[in-house]
Structures are given as C-alpha cells and as structure tokens.
Write an enzyme that holds these catalytic residues in place. Structure first.
Site, PDB file in Angstrom:
ATOM      1  N   THR A 101      -1.475  -8.236  12.924  1.00  0.00           N
ATOM      2  CA  THR A 101      -1.335  -9.775  12.844  1.00  0.00           C
ATOM      3  C   THR A 101       0.013  -9.948  12.072  1.00  0.00           C
ATOM      4  O   THR A 101       0.327  -9.699  11.031  1.00  0.00           O
ATOM      5  CB  THR A 101      -2.455 -10.241  11.962  1.00  0.00           C
ATOM      6  OG1 THR A 101      -3.536 -10.005  12.735  1.00  0.00           O
ATOM      7  CG2 THR A 101      -2.222 -11.875  11.765  1.00  0.00           C
ATOM      8  N   LYS A 176      -3.809 -15.987  17.040  1.00  0.00           N
ATOM      9  CA  LYS A 176      -4.421 -15.409  15.742  1.00  0.00           C
ATOM     10  C   LYS A 176      -4.544 -16.195  14.738  1.00  0.00           C
ATOM     11  O   LYS A 176      -5.258 -16.062  13.516  1.00  0.00           O
ATOM     12  CB  LYS A 176      -3.764 -14.059  15.759  1.00  0.00           C
ATOM     13  CG  LYS A 176      -4.315 -13.172  14.582  1.00  0.00           C
ATOM     14  CD  LYS A 176      -5.679 -12.868  14.640  1.00  0.00           C
ATOM     15  CE  LYS A 176      -6.426 -12.154  13.388  1.00  0.00           C
ATOM     16  NZ  LYS A 176      -6.037 -10.867  13.368  1.00  0.00           N
ATOM     17  N   LYS A 244      -1.699 -12.243   3.511  1.00  0.00           N
ATOM     18  CA  LYS A 244      -0.427 -12.290   4.205  1.00  0.00           C
ATOM     19  C   LYS A 244      -0.537 -12.979   5.673  1.00  0.00           C
ATOM     20  O   LYS A 244       0.477 -13.897   6.056  1.00  0.00           O
ATOM     21  CB  LYS A 244      -0.447 -10.689   4.831  1.00  0.00           C
ATOM     22  CG  LYS A 244       1.041 -10.418   5.815  1.00  0.00           C
ATOM     23  CD  LYS A 244       0.425 -10.346   7.257  1.00  0.00           C
ATOM     24  CE  LYS A 244      -0.431  -9.240   7.273  1.00  0.00           C
ATOM     25  NZ  LYS A 244      -0.695  -9.013   8.798  1.00  0.00           N
TER      26      LYS A 244
END
Length: 291
Positions: A101, A176, A244
C-alpha cells in the site's frame, strides 16, 4: 514441486502477509527467488525450494515476474529505483507488481520509469490481512495497462479471490485508499460497540455473534472483535502501517480538496497509541484507546 516450464517468480517482502502470498505461488510450482531484509524470514520458503537472492538486483536478473510487498513508499522507491533496484537492473519484458500500500503518485512514477526500459509495472495493493493472505482470498486492486493486468492475472489468482482492474497506473493505490478510508472509522465503531456492550453488563461474545449477522456486519467486526475479546493484539495488520496508509490517504484527499474528518480522527487515535508503544500491535489494539 518446482516446474521448470513455469515462468520464474521473484518475491520481495516476507512479512505477516508476504510469506503466505509467496508460498501459494511456490506451491503451484513456480520457480521462486526471494529477498527480504532479514534472511531468516525466508527460511520456510527456502526449505520448500525457494532460492535466496542477496538484493533486488539479483531478483531482477532471475525472475520474469516480481512481486513486492514491503513497508513504506520510501522503501518501495529504494527497492525499485536504487542502484541495486528492480527497474534499474530489470530486463525488458519483465513484469514488476507492487502490492505494497503506497502512494498513487509513486505508482505513476514507477510506471513511467519502467516504461522507458520496456518493463511492465502494475500497482496491486491488497486487502484481507494475515487471514486473507494465508487462505489465498485477498482482495487485489490493480492499476496499470490492461494488457499487463491480463498477463499477470493467472498468478494473482493464486493469492486472491476478488481481483479487479481499475485503470491507469495509480488506480490500484487510489482504490486501496478508499478501502482504508472505509476501514478506519469502522474500527472505531467496532471498539466503541464492545466498550458499550461490556459496560452495559452484556455477554459481549453473544452481542458480537448476533450483530455480526445484521446491518452491523463487517470484516472488521467478524475478524477483529473475537481477537479483542481474547485480548489478542498480534498484528494481522500493524498499527504503524495503518498510520502510514491513513497519512497517504489524507495527503491525496488534500490534493483533491476533500476534507475527511472521520479518517483524521482515526489517525489521531492510532497515533496516540503508537506514542504509547503500540505501533507494532495489530489495528484491533485500538480497543486499548478506551482503556
């Protein structure tokens, strides 16, 4: 058993999810080359026939299809573009699939750099956590050229059950981000539901069993509420990685002029937990915020 007629596969990143994902390809007979920063993490795969490489460069020199699932966008950029990186040393016609990701802008950059050398680049982040990886039923969201997607799809099908192409380079990462934006407030709801049920004196397991069959049903509730009730905070997905992801999503949202207060709240809560030493716990450790 390795089948020499199969295209060779490289896999970089053998963490909570990567090892399981790589093992599915190895079990299907693909000759496999592996690299990870900690060689010990590759032991199980090597015992089953995978070949260790000392750098991404070596992977690029041996494998036709290379999958990466690593930590941060900075890590991705290093693995692909450094002197010993994949694109720098890749062969024309190779396929590199980043399942980390990461940021949509970096995905586009890698695509363009690969194109200069005749290398096919796809961004293909996943969702489903450690369980989805172990059971080969990950959701896989792909961006890049449609022809490249079709070429890689047979390999992806060994790792996931719900696989879709979303468009040009970066589209998989954007998808995502949408996934993570949906999960973040949902995890808050799951934890607050359990806190409320416990305070009300209910049998919390019975509550979870019942509401999991109704309108409150979600992956987060079904997969993580039972872990919370067992005080199991081992990571299916690390808090530090979720922070993150949320940071990337908020940065992308800002570029598009979108305000996401639910995501901002979740990020603040998880960052507080990280400061308290929970960065390597699973995302279900959000429950500790209420304790």
């Amino acid at each position: 058993m390795v089948n020499e007629s199969q295209p060779s596969v490289g896999f970089i990143g053998l963490g909570v999810m990567g090892e399981s994902m790589a093992s599915h390809l190895l079990q299907k007979g693909y000759p496999m080359y592996v690299y990870t920063r900690t060689k010990e993490k590759a032991a199980n795969l090597m015992n089953n026939g995978a070949i260790w490489c000392g750098s991404p460069k070596e992977i690029a020199e041996h494998a036709n299809f290379v999958f990466t699932i690593i930590g941060t966008p900075k890590d991705v950029e290093e693995v692909y573009l450094d002197e010993n990186g994949l694109i720098t040393n890749g062969r024309e016609g190779s396929y590199f699939i980043d399942m980390t990701t990461s940021s949509p802008s970096l995905a586009r950059k890698l695509f363009e750099e690969g194109k200069k050398k005749g290398i096919h680049i796809l961004d293909a982040p996943v969702s489903g956590g450690d369980i989805g990886a172990k059971e080969a039923r990950l959701a896989i969201m792909v961006g890049g050229e449609k022809e490249d997607y079709n070429s890689v799809l047979p390999l992806l099908e060994h790792m996931g059950k719900n696989i879709a192409y979303f468009g040009k380079a970066g589209s998989g990462q954007h998808t995502k981000m949408a996934n993570q934006i949906a999960i973040a407030p949902t995890m808050i709801g799951v934890c607050e539901s359990l806190v409320y049920a416990k305070k009300a004196g209910l049998d919390v397991q019975n509550v979870v069993d019942l509401i999991s069959t109704g309108a409150a049903a979600s992956f987060s509730l079904s997969a993580y509420a039972p872990r919370i009730l067992k005080e199991d905070y081992t990571p299916g997905f690390f808090i530090k990685h979720f922070i993150k992801d949320m940071t990337i999503a908020l940065n992308e949202a800002e570029k598009m002029g979108i305000h996401l207060p639910g995501l901002s709240l979740a990020k603040d809560m998880y960052e507080k937990l990280a400061r308290l030493g929970e960065e390597n716990s699973g995302t279900q450790a959000l429950y500790k915020y209420y304790q």
